[in-house]
Design a protein around this motif. Structure first.
Motif, PDB file in Angstrom:
ATOM      1  N   GLY A   1      14.772  55.761 107.621  1.00 58.53           N
ATOM      2  CA  GLY A   1      15.576  55.656 106.398  1.00 58.53           C
ATOM      3  C   GLY A   1      15.654  56.944 105.595  1.00 58.53           C
ATOM      4  O   GLY A   1      16.101  56.929 104.449  1.00 58.53           O
TER       5      GLY A   1
ATOM      6  N   ASN B   1      16.019  59.145 100.289  1.00 60.30           N
ATOM      7  CA  ASN B   1      15.607  57.828 100.776  1.00 60.30           C
ATOM      8  C   ASN B   1      16.864  56.967 100.748  1.00 60.30           C
ATOM      9  O   ASN B   1      17.407  56.678  99.682  1.00 60.30           O
ATOM     10  CB  ASN B   1      14.530  57.268  99.829  1.00 60.30           C
ATOM     11  N   GLN B   2      17.324  56.584 101.922  1.00 60.10           N
ATOM     12  CA  GLN B   2      18.578  55.816 101.967  1.00 60.10           C
ATOM     13  C   GLN B   2      18.394  54.374 101.529  1.00 60.10           C
ATOM     14  O   GLN B   2      19.323  53.585 101.575  1.00 60.10           O
ATOM     15  CB  GLN B   2      19.158  55.860 103.379  1.00 60.10           C
ATOM     16  N   GLY B   3      17.196  54.028 101.118  1.00 61.46           N
ATOM     17  CA  GLY B   3      16.960  52.683 100.587  1.00 61.46           C
ATOM     18  C   GLY B   3      15.672  52.083 101.123  1.00 61.46           C
ATOM     19  O   GLY B   3      14.877  51.532 100.378  1.00 61.46           O
ATOM     20  N   LYS B   4      15.466  52.247 102.434  1.00 61.98           N
ATOM     21  CA  LYS B   4      14.302  51.585 103.028  1.00 61.98           C
ATOM     22  C   LYS B   4      13.380  52.579 103.722  1.00 61.98           C
ATOM     23  O   LYS B   4      12.631  52.193 104.635  1.00 61.98           O
ATOM     24  CB  LYS B   4      14.778  50.530 104.039  1.00 61.98           C
TER      25      LYS B   4
ATOM     26  N   GLU C   1      22.597  61.401  97.514  1.00 64.85           N
ATOM     27  CA  GLU C   1      22.932  60.021  97.849  1.00 64.85           C
ATOM     28  C   GLU C   1      21.847  58.996  97.581  1.00 64.85           C
ATOM     29  O   GLU C   1      22.043  57.811  97.835  1.00 64.85           O
ATOM     30  CB  GLU C   1      23.315  59.935  99.329  1.00 64.85           C
ATOM     31  N   GLY C   2      20.676  59.379  97.122  1.00 65.01           N
ATOM     32  CA  GLY C   2      19.630  58.379  96.933  1.00 65.01           C
ATOM     33  C   GLY C   2      18.386  58.992  96.317  1.00 65.01           C
ATOM     34  O   GLY C   2      18.386  60.164  95.911  1.00 65.01           O
TER      35      GLY C   2
ATOM     36  N   ARG D   1      10.380  56.961  95.732  1.00 60.30           N
ATOM     37  CA  ARG D   1      10.220  55.505  95.855  1.00 60.30           C
ATOM     38  C   ARG D   1       9.529  55.106  97.160  1.00 60.30           C
ATOM     39  O   ARG D   1       9.872  54.093  97.776  1.00 60.30           O
ATOM     40  CB  ARG D   1      11.574  54.780  95.747  1.00 60.30           C
TER      41      ARG D   1
ATOM     42  N   SER E   1       4.858  53.665  95.333  1.00 60.57           N
ATOM     43  CA  SER E   1       6.326  53.725  95.384  1.00 60.57           C
ATOM     44  C   SER E   1       6.937  53.448  94.006  1.00 60.57           C
ATOM     45  O   SER E   1       8.065  53.830  93.742  1.00 60.57           O
ATOM     46  CB  SER E   1       6.852  52.716  96.409  1.00 60.57           C
TER      47      SER E   1
END
Ligand SMILES: Cc1cc2nc3c(=O)[nH]c(=O)nc-3n(C[C@H](O)[C@H](O)[C@H](O)COP(=O)(O)OP(=O)(O)OC[C@H]3O[C@@H](n4cnc5c(N)ncnc54)[C@H](O)[C@@H]3O)c2cc1C
Length: 310
Positions: free
Chosen positions: A254, A267-270, A222-223, A35, A29
């Motif tokens: 996510g 990837n919205q973060g998680k 957005e990510g 990530r 990651s």
């Protein structure tokens, strides 16, 4: 199959011979633009091409599988990680400008750096690709491009390592096609020899600024992402088919289909790799039922599932 004893033995051997960086159980990651991705058993960054050849000979003698990594901008590594070794080309970063527009770029040179330096020197040919992330090696393997312009058009030849030996391949042998080349796993591009055309430095640098502005406008997502996930099928656009299937903004865990560019998954973060994979499969299924067209991933999918998903 790499056993943990095999990887341990290889790690110990590499520790003695490698001049570059060597890491164990390295989270992928950290090395992919999405990530996500589990650990690589062994992660190495050879200091130069001699170091690379020495490392390869150890890996091959111990029958440890390996894969090569550039910028990780077109790669989905599953959550179970990579059994065996990952060879990161970052330190193979020599860039030489010769006479007559000839350029020799090692695999780990960042594509954007090559294009910027060329533009500064009044060398034209790849400016439309400015803004594509990743390395020269990745651009060569993937034949990175934009509509009407591809990396391979400027490649005269490349140094390829296969089976522990390095040889020069000409462009015919490299067989560039839409987002593909003749390079498969087990091969490493070490250097590309490119031929640029004469241009006017100021004008070229203006094109670079425009390209960047265009990308910022059209790929404002957005990510973390890996660019276009699916190849465009003949005569169609993947993003249009995904939009028509009503999937813009659809999500699994996510991972979400970008609201700005339907062929991007963010990837919205998680997110886990398994969320992204499940979303890829959902898109394939729903686009196929709405249009009859099966979308094929452009991103490379590697690594092991976690024990949980079998
Ligand atoms: C925001 C964004 C926008 C993007 N836009 C575009 C675009 O417009 N056009 C486009 O074509 N792509 C685009 N991409 C995808 C990606 O940037 C390209 O495919 C890029 O060329 C991949 O290079 P990399 O070094 O990151 O390769 P990686 O992701 O590291 O690797 C990709 C594949 O190439 C192989 N590889 C890498 N280096 C070597 C080497 N030295 N020798 C042999 N094989 C190698 C890897 O094993 C893997 O199979 C985009 C990605 C992002 C995140």
């Amino acid at each position: 199959m790499a056993t943990s004893e095999g990887c341990f033995r290889v790690f110990e051997k590499l520790r003695h011979i490698l001049r570059g960086k060597l890491l164990g159980r390295e989270p992928m990651s950290r090395h992919t633009s999405w990530r996500v991705g589990g650990n690589a058993d062994v992660y190495l960054v050879p200091a130069d091409r001699e170091d690379l050849l020495a490392a390869l000979s150890v890996l091959e003698k111990e029958a440890i599988p390996w894969m090569v990594l550039g910028g990780g901008s077109n790669l989905l590594v599953r959550d179970g990680g990579i059994r065996g070794a990952v060879i990161d080309t970052a330190a193979l970063n020599r860039l030489e400008f010769l006479s007559g527009g000839e350029v020799r770029a090692e695999a780990g040179v960042v594509l954007g750096q090559l294009i910027e330096e060329a533009a500064r020197r009044g060398l034209a040919g790849l400016e439309l690709l400015y803004g594509i992330p990743g390395t020269v090696g990745g651009a060569l393997a993937m034949n990175a491009g934009v509509p009407g312009r591809e990396f391979g058009e400027r490649v005269e030849s490349a140094l390829i390592v296969e089976g522990g030996t390095m040889s020069r391949w000409d462009r015919q042998r490299l067989r560039f096609g839409y987002r593909r080349s003749a390079l498969t796993s087990g091969m490493i591009a070490v250097e590309a020899r490119l031929l640029f055309s004469p241009g006017e430095s100021e004008a070229l640098q203006t094109v670079l600024r425009e390209r960047l502005a265009y990308r910022r406008r059209t790929q404002k997502v957005e990510g973390a992402n890996a660019g276009s996930v699916f190849r465009n099928p003949p005569g169609a656009k993947a993003w249009e088919l995904i939009e028509e299937a009503g999937l813009k903004g659809a999500s699994v865990g996510g991972a979400q289909v970008s609201r700005f560019h339907a062929n991007f998954i963010v990837n919205q973060g998680k997110a886990q790799a398994e969320d992204i994979l499940a979303l890829i499969q959902r898109i394939q299924k729903e686009v196929e039922s709405s249009s009859g067209i099966r979308l094929e991933p452009e991103v490379k999918i590697v690594g092991e599932n976690t024990a949980l998903n079998g």
